[in-house]
Design a protein around this motif. Structure first.
Motif, mmCIF file in Angstrom:
data_model
loop_
_atom_site.group_PDB
_atom_site.id
_atom_site.type_symbol
_atom_site.label_atom_id
_atom_site.label_comp_id
_atom_site.label_asym_id
_atom_site.label_seq_id
_atom_site.Cartn_x
_atom_site.Cartn_y
_atom_site.Cartn_z
ATOM 1 N N UNK A 92 0.856 -1.187 0.000
ATOM 2 C CA UNK A 92 0.000 0.000 0.000
ATOM 3 C C UNK A 92 0.891 1.236 0.000
ATOM 4 N N UNK A 93 0.674 2.162 -0.954
ATOM 5 C CA UNK A 93 1.500 3.359 -1.023
ATOM 6 C C UNK A 93 1.192 4.273 0.148
ATOM 7 N N UNK A 94 2.239 4.612 0.884
ATOM 8 C CA UNK A 94 2.112 5.500 2.035
ATOM 9 C C UNK A 94 2.343 6.948 1.635
ATOM 10 N N UNK A 95 3.320 7.165 0.739
ATOM 11 C CA UNK A 95 3.621 8.522 0.318
ATOM 12 C C UNK A 95 4.366 8.502 -1.004
ATOM 13 N N UNK A 96 4.339 9.631 -1.678
ATOM 14 C CA UNK A 96 5.138 9.870 -2.870
ATOM 15 C C UNK A 96 5.704 11.275 -2.708
ATOM 16 N N UNK A 97 7.029 11.399 -2.781
ATOM 17 C CA UNK A 97 7.676 12.699 -2.646
ATOM 18 C C UNK A 97 8.542 12.955 -3.867
ATOM 19 N N UNK A 98 8.418 14.151 -4.429
ATOM 20 C CA UNK A 98 9.245 14.566 -5.553
ATOM 21 C C UNK A 98 9.949 15.857 -5.158
ATOM 22 N N UNK A 99 11.255 15.870 -5.331
ATOM 23 C CA UNK A 99 12.066 17.052 -5.025
ATOM 24 C C UNK A 99 12.695 17.519 -6.332
ATOM 25 N N UNK A 100 12.348 18.746 -6.749
ATOM 26 C CA UNK A 100 12.925 19.320 -7.966
ATOM 27 C C UNK A 100 13.264 20.784 -7.691
ATOM 28 N N UNK A 101 13.543 21.557 -8.740
ATOM 29 C CA UNK A 101 13.986 22.939 -8.556
ATOM 30 C C UNK A 101 12.936 23.821 -7.890
ATOM 31 N N UNK A 102 11.682 23.401 -7.845
ATOM 32 C CA UNK A 102 10.643 24.202 -7.202
ATOM 33 C C UNK A 102 10.370 23.784 -5.757
ATOM 34 N N UNK A 103 11.082 22.756 -5.263
ATOM 35 C CA UNK A 103 10.906 22.312 -3.882
ATOM 36 C C UNK A 103 10.424 20.874 -3.804
ATOM 37 N N UNK A 104 9.887 20.522 -2.641
ATOM 38 C CA UNK A 104 9.375 19.167 -2.413
ATOM 39 C C UNK A 104 7.864 19.174 -2.578
ATOM 40 N N UNK A 105 7.376 18.214 -3.340
ATOM 41 C CA UNK A 105 5.943 18.033 -3.545
ATOM 42 C C UNK A 105 5.597 16.635 -3.042
ATOM 43 N N UNK A 106 4.609 16.548 -2.161
ATOM 44 C CA UNK A 106 4.283 15.256 -1.564
ATOM 45 C C UNK A 106 2.821 14.899 -1.749
ATOM 46 N N UNK A 107 2.605 13.608 -1.818
ATOM 47 C CA UNK A 107 1.265 13.035 -1.781
ATOM 48 C C UNK A 107 1.308 11.977 -0.705
ATOM 49 N N UNK A 108 0.445 12.126 0.294
ATOM 50 C CA UNK A 108 0.373 11.135 1.355
ATOM 51 C C UNK A 108 -0.914 10.359 1.174
#
Length: 195
Positions: A92-108
């Protein structure tokens, strides 16, 4: 599904494996996320890009206060971004985090207040994978990060060992296989599933 406090420790790496009040680097970018290195000391994460690109599936097993828990992690990083997905042991997916030039974007995916911030998880991941040269300008004054053989040691300004990462040569690359966080008292072992 209830997320135990142990998942929180497992996520501290990326645990995990992914942390000062003052930061003296002239190159600090206030738009980049920060994470705790120890209580009272924060660090700005290095830029997200890394070459060569990384892609791995890992089983992280964290030990905290005599308890053990596992977490599946999918890590992808290239010259522009880092993507980290955490899955429970049953997928089961708990979170998805993407870090790029605009910062960290998360989906919990699951509401779990005890999960650490994405920047904390990424800090452990980046501390174990990014070159020392990417971290040195980010560290608070007096802190050191050194590779010594199959180990990487992060020490605070007093010389105290804060984080110790152990590596193994795998497929011609140096890969982290354990992270010991001495201040927050957790240990994470990393098993690679994409062999």
């Amino acid at each position: 599904m209830m997320i135990t406090p142990f998942y929180r420790a497992a996520l501290l790496i990326g645990a995990l494996l992914l942390a000062g009040c003052s930061h003296n680097s002239q190159e600090r970018d206030d738009t980049r996320p920060q994470a705790w290195l120890q209580p009272g000391t924060r660090v700005t994460l290095p830029p997200p890009g890394i070459t060569p690109a990384l892609s791995s599936q890992q089983l992280l097993t964290a030990s905290v206060n005599g308890k053990t828990q596992s977490l599946l992690v999918m890590l992808n990083a290239d010259a522009q971004k880092v993507t980290l997905a955490g899955l429970s042991s049953v997928g089961i997916r708990l979170f998805l985090a993407t870090y790029n030039e605009t910062g960290i974007h998360t989906e919990q995916s699951i509401v779990a207040p005890e999960l650490p911030p994405a920047s904390q998880v990424l800090a452990d991941v980046m501390l174990s994978h990014w070159p020392v040269s990417a971290w040195l300008p980010q560290l608070p004054q007096g802190w050191t990060l050194k590779d010594q053989g199959d180990r990487r040691e992060l020490r605070n300004a007093d010389g105290r060992l804060v984080t110790e990462i152990v590596y193994l040569q795998r497929k011609g690359k140096r890969e982290p296989i354990s992270i010991e966080q001495h201040v927050f008292h957790y240990h994470i072992t990393i098993q690679y599933l994409d062999d």
